[in-house]
Design a protein around this motif. Structure first.
Motif, PDB file in Angstrom:
ATOM      1  N   PHE A 124       0.884  -1.168   0.000  1.00  0.00           N
ATOM      2  CA  PHE A 124       0.000   0.000   0.000  1.00  0.00           C
ATOM      3  C   PHE A 124       0.915   1.209   0.000  1.00  0.00           C
ATOM      4  O   PHE A 124       1.568   1.483   1.008  1.00  0.00           O
ATOM      5  N   ASN A 155       4.327   1.095   1.783  1.00  0.00           N
ATOM      6  CA  ASN A 155       4.244   0.094   2.839  1.00  0.00           C
ATOM      7  C   ASN A 155       4.145  -1.315   2.231  1.00  0.00           C
ATOM      8  O   ASN A 155       3.121  -1.690   1.674  1.00  0.00           O
ATOM      9  N   VAL A 171       3.341  -4.825   2.469  1.00  0.00           N
ATOM     10  CA  VAL A 171       2.507  -5.550   3.427  1.00  0.00           C
ATOM     11  C   VAL A 171       2.661  -7.063   3.274  1.00  0.00           C
ATOM     12  O   VAL A 171       2.584  -7.804   4.250  1.00  0.00           O
ATOM     13  N   PRO A 178       1.365 -10.904  14.961  1.00  0.00           N
ATOM     14  CA  PRO A 178       0.926  -9.640  15.547  1.00  0.00           C
ATOM     15  C   PRO A 178       0.032  -8.843  14.604  1.00  0.00           C
ATOM     16  O   PRO A 178       0.034  -9.061  13.393  1.00  0.00           O
ATOM     17  N   SER A 179      -0.719  -7.939  15.183  1.00  0.00           N
ATOM     18  CA  SER A 179      -1.555  -7.033  14.414  1.00  0.00           C
ATOM     19  C   SER A 179      -0.696  -6.238  13.430  1.00  0.00           C
ATOM     20  O   SER A 179       0.393  -5.798  13.782  1.00  0.00           O
ATOM     21  N   GLY A 180      -1.170  -6.123  12.200  1.00  0.00           N
ATOM     22  CA  GLY A 180      -0.437  -5.358  11.196  1.00  0.00           C
ATOM     23  C   GLY A 180       0.578  -6.171  10.419  1.00  0.00           C
ATOM     24  O   GLY A 180       1.295  -5.628   9.573  1.00  0.00           O
ATOM     25  N   SER A 181       0.633  -7.482  10.683  1.00  0.00           N
ATOM     26  CA  SER A 181       1.657  -8.292   9.999  1.00  0.00           C
ATOM     27  C   SER A 181       1.251  -8.707   8.590  1.00  0.00           C
ATOM     28  O   SER A 181       2.062  -9.265   7.858  1.00  0.00           O
ATOM     29  N   GLY A 182       0.001  -8.440   8.210  1.00  0.00           N
ATOM     30  CA  GLY A 182      -0.422  -8.722   6.834  1.00  0.00           C
ATOM     31  C   GLY A 182      -1.348  -9.924   6.694  1.00  0.00           C
ATOM     32  O   GLY A 182      -1.652 -10.347   5.578  1.00  0.00           O
ATOM     33  N   LYS A 183      -1.859 -10.439   7.809  1.00  0.00           N
ATOM     34  CA  LYS A 183      -2.685 -11.648   7.771  1.00  0.00           C
ATOM     35  C   LYS A 183      -3.988 -11.419   6.989  1.00  0.00           C
ATOM     36  O   LYS A 183      -4.337 -12.219   6.122  1.00  0.00           O
ATOM     37  N   SER A 184      -4.684 -10.343   7.321  1.00  0.00           N
ATOM     38  CA  SER A 184      -5.948 -10.064   6.619  1.00  0.00           C
ATOM     39  C   SER A 184      -5.693  -9.780   5.147  1.00  0.00           C
ATOM     40  O   SER A 184      -6.439 -10.232   4.274  1.00  0.00           O
ATOM     41  N   THR A 185      -4.641  -9.030   4.880  1.00  0.00           N
ATOM     42  CA  THR A 185      -4.324  -8.706   3.488  1.00  0.00           C
ATOM     43  C   THR A 185      -4.030  -9.982   2.697  1.00  0.00           C
ATOM     44  O   THR A 185      -4.458 -10.111   1.545  1.00  0.00           O
TER      45      THR A 185
END
Ligand code: ADP
Ligand code: MG
Length: 243
Positions: free
Chosen positions: A11, A14, A16, A35-42
């Motif tokens: 992004f 960034n 991701v 951890p949060s922000g590590s790219g799992k959802s993406t």
């Protein structure tokens, strides 16, 4: 069933997803932690092309897509292969539980209403909502709403189901009933990728676990090894913090 090669997504500046490789066999359950922000959802969103990766190859069942040469037909075909269960259920508020489950069958699959309802009722029964067919989401508990979300995902008979933290928005009292339904689906040899913070569940249900950080797969192993003998200091640190 699922093969991902060198998947890259950014992004702006960034990065991701920094070249992700994944393989999931048919009937296997892969848990993704990190951890949060590590790219799992993406990562999950790239698998059904809700996000467009810049680079990489995604193959799910018989459909293979190269991110550099995507066309609308390939995107459509790949999307048919998976169904997603979201953290916040994303149910249609003005539709009943049954209508939420049958919607895609009637609209996308052009199924007759009566046929779709038969399938929808079977699935709602399967997730323990036999007596809730005609209730609206607002009248259901969080756990019940998420179980409708799971029934809806099953309805399209996907090659794989992608779960993005399906219990993290739930009040603690509803978590176990949702995990129980997911466990039953896993036992029926569905191919599943589950992003979760429920480590005990991951250890019990997953065939393999991936630990992600900063857009990379730091470590991949059996649940036993990941949770009892994590190799990477980053994994150790993460598990210590949440444990
Ligand atoms: P996780 O699910 O592991 O918490 P995400 O995949 O949601 O991580 O996010 C990974 C990174 O990508 C974060 O830095 C987040 O801010 C960024 N990101 C996610 N979605 C977007 C978006 N639509 N636009 C810009 N940045 C995004
Ligand atoms: Mg996420």
């Amino acid at each position: 069933m699922i093969t991902v090669k060198n998947l890259k997504k950014r992004f702006g500046n960034n990065v991701v997803l920094d070249g992700i490789d994944i393989h999931v066999n048919e009937g296997e359950v892969l848990a993704i932690i990190g951890p949060s922000g590590s790219g799992k959802s993406t990562l999950l969103r790239c698998l059904n092309l809700l996000e467009k990766p810049e680079e990489g190859i995604i193959q799910i069942a018989g459909t293979k897509v190269d991110a550099r040469k995507m066309n609308s037909k390939a995107i459509y075909q790949l999307r048919q292969q998976t169904a997603m269960v979201f953290q916040h259920y994303n149910l249609f508020k003005n539709k009943t539980a049954l209508e939420n489950v049958t919607e895609s069958l009637i609209i996308a699959k052009k199924m007759k209403k009566s046929e779709a309802e038969k399938i929808g009722k079977e699935l709602l029964e399967k997730v323990g909502l036999k007596d809730k067919f005609h209730q609206y989401p607002a009248t259901l508990s969080g756990g019940q709403q998420q179980r409708v979300g799971i029934a809806r995902a099953l309805a399209v008979n996907p090659s794989a189901i992608l779960f993005d933290e399906p219990t993290s928005a739930l009040d603690p009292e509803w978590v176990s009933e949702v995990l129980q339904v997911m466990k039953e689906i896993a036992e029926q040899k569905s191919t599943m990728i589950i992003v979760t913070h429920e480590m005990q569940f991951a250890e019990e249900v997953a065939d393999r676990v991936i630990f992600m950080a900063d857009g990379n797969i730091v470590e991949e192993n059996t649940p036993y090894e990941i949770f009892n003998r994590p190799q990477s200091p980053r994994t150790q640190q993460f598990l210590k913090k949440i444990g």
